[in-house]
Design an enzyme around this catalytic site. Sequence first.
Site, short mmCIF file in Angstrom:
data_model
loop_
_atom_site.label_atom_id
_atom_site.label_comp_id
_atom_site.label_asym_id
_atom_site.label_seq_id
_atom_site.Cartn_x
_atom_site.Cartn_y
_atom_site.Cartn_z
N CYS A 160 0.80 -1.33 0.14
CA CYS A 160 0.06 0.10 0.02
C CYS A 160 0.92 1.38 0.03
CB CYS A 160 -0.92 -0.02 1.31
SG CYS A 160 -0.23 -0.51 2.71
N1 LIG Z 1 -4.96 -4.03 4.94
C1 LIG Z 1 -4.20 -3.28 3.95
O1 LIG Z 1 -4.45 -2.08 3.84
C2 LIG Z 1 -3.34 -4.15 3.04
C3 LIG Z 1 -2.96 -3.32 1.89
C4 LIG Z 1 -2.24 -3.95 0.96
C5 LIG Z 1 -1.70 -5.61 1.16
N2 LIG Z 1 -2.03 -6.04 2.24
C6 LIG Z 1 -1.69 -7.39 2.53
O2 LIG Z 1 -3.04 -8.29 2.02
C7 LIG Z 1 -3.03 -9.32 2.92
C8 LIG Z 1 -4.25 -9.40 3.67
O3 LIG Z 1 -4.29 -8.30 4.62
P1 LIG Z 1 -5.61 -7.79 5.52
O4 LIG Z 1 -5.28 -6.49 6.10
O5 LIG Z 1 -6.59 -8.38 4.74
O6 LIG Z 1 -5.25 -9.15 6.76
P2 LIG Z 1 -6.30 -9.43 7.76
O7 LIG Z 1 -7.40 -8.56 7.88
O8 LIG Z 1 -5.74 -9.52 8.90
O9 LIG Z 1 -6.95 -10.72 7.09
C9 LIG Z 1 -6.19 -11.93 6.92
C10 LIG Z 1 -7.15 -13.04 6.22
O10 LIG Z 1 -6.12 -14.09 5.96
C11 LIG Z 1 -6.51 -15.32 6.81
N3 LIG Z 1 -5.76 -16.06 7.40
C12 LIG Z 1 -4.94 -15.81 8.53
N4 LIG Z 1 -3.97 -16.54 8.81
C13 LIG Z 1 -4.37 -17.40 7.83
C14 LIG Z 1 -3.45 -18.80 7.46
N5 LIG Z 1 -2.35 -19.19 8.28
N6 LIG Z 1 -3.83 -19.46 6.66
C15 LIG Z 1 -4.99 -19.07 5.67
N7 LIG Z 1 -5.58 -18.00 5.93
C16 LIG Z 1 -5.34 -17.20 6.85
C17 LIG Z 1 -7.53 -14.40 7.89
O11 LIG Z 1 -8.73 -15.77 8.18
P3 LIG Z 1 -9.53 -15.67 9.47
O12 LIG Z 1 -10.87 -14.48 9.45
O13 LIG Z 1 -10.08 -17.06 9.83
O14 LIG Z 1 -8.74 -15.41 10.48
C18 LIG Z 1 -8.25 -13.52 7.02
O15 LIG Z 1 -9.22 -14.06 6.11
C19 LIG Z 1 -1.49 -9.18 3.94
O16 LIG Z 1 -0.62 -10.01 3.38
C20 LIG Z 1 -1.36 -7.84 3.80
O17 LIG Z 1 0.12 -7.42 3.92
C21 LIG Z 1 -2.96 -5.59 3.02
#
Ligand SMILES: NC(=O)c1ccc[n+]([C@@H]2O[C@H](COP(=O)([O-])OP(=O)(O)OC[C@H]3O[C@@H](n4cnc5c(N)ncnc54)[C@H](OP(=O)(O)O)[C@@H]3O)[C@@H](O)[C@H]2O)c1
Length: 344
Positions: A160
């Site tokens: 991001c």
């Molecule tokens: N947030 C942002 O602004 C943003 C921007 C760019 C990139 N990203 C990247 O996008 C990815 C997701 O970010 P997020 O902010 O959406 O994270 P998040 O809100 O913490 O969501 C993580 C997701 O992954 C699942 N999960 C967690 N551990 C897992 C595992 N070991 N195996 C399979 N599924 C698993 C979770 O499921 P449960 O609900 O069951 O726990 C949830 O659906 C990350 O790599 C992050 O760095 C995020």
Amino acid sequence: MTQLVTETEGDQRGNKGLVRAAVAGATGFAGQELIRLLSRHPNVTITMATGSQATSTPRRLPSLSKIWDGTVVPLNAAAFAADAVFLALPEAASAELAPVLLASGLRVIDLSGAFRLRDDAKRAKFYPATASLPAGVAYGLTEFELDAIKSARLLSNPGCYPTASLLGLLPLQRAGLLKKGADIIIDAKSGISGAGKAATGRTHFSENHGSVAAYNPFGHRHTPEMEQALGQGVTFVPHLVPLDRGILSSMYAHLVPGTTAAAVTEAFERAYADAPFVRVTGDALPEIKHVAHTNFCDVGWKVDEATGRVFVVSVIDNLVKGASGQAIQNFNVMYGFDQKTGLL
Ligand SMILES: NC(=O)c1ccc[n+]([C@@H]2O[C@H](COP(=O)([O-])OP(=O)(O)OC[C@H]3O[C@@H](n4cnc5c(N)ncnc54)[C@H](OP(=O)(O)O)[C@@H]3O)[C@@H](O)[C@H]2O)c1
């Protein structure tokens, strides 16, 4: 890798989409945004949505009720029916799952940092779970990587902070207007959703509300990603601000002596003449509210010709242009759809 959970009911709209898409991590911030956007994409049928093993009981996504009424259920690997899989997972989970999906012939769009860094030593330091880069990986900063994205098997979606910052700096760098060897300072502010849905001491509402904090100067893993794209070092300091979403990146750089304000304007206008999601605003400096809940990146700037300095400011929604929206923009390029499909 934990087990995947799948949604096999197909697209609840009954839409005969051309591409079957799955979302891993559908219960997270980025994953829910993916489902919301993909559910209205005219060329997509959502065939699978997953969560983690720990909370893998079948569940709905209440905030998406009547937008997408599918169920997130445990994976039956044999029923993993998709053409493309979006991974919105922690990077270690992506590092493990992506090669398996690629080996099955699926195309993968990964939102984590697992496959962003080409340098082995830097990847080992910042993303140790990724032993090597699979063949066919492309870095998906859409506006600058169109050709590589078209043929990608594994699309590595940018971070991001890098999305906002690189869209503000690359036009100047590509036009040869940045003074060689001079430091570039990137001072960026992010809303709390950038840290994912699990609250920490730093991101807890009571800690963050009413405060602004710098964190991880020099050491943030997005620094090498930006340096890789720019081909030079940067001083990057991220900050957390009490917003739920949005990034504002303020950038300070030195220009090649003699560079005029008009030359800077021309560089930005030329770079984004055909870019549907970058809006150049010149000295009308943009702000987060202008892009929240959209896939736009707005870029403004101011040149001080007397001292040869340029200030650039760019804003995005971290969950859309900084994550899910750009992922779908890249998906559109990979499958030959108009970049705007499902996003405007
Ligand atoms: N947030 C942002 O602004 C943003 C921007 C760019 C990139 N990203 C990247 O996008 C990815 C997701 O970010 P997020 O902010 O959406 O994270 P998040 O809100 O913490 O969501 C993580 C997701 O992954 C699942 N999960 C967690 N551990 C897992 C595992 N070991 N195996 C399979 N599924 C698993 C979770 O499921 P449960 O609900 O069951 O726990 C949830 O659906 C990350 O790599 C992050 O760095 C995020």
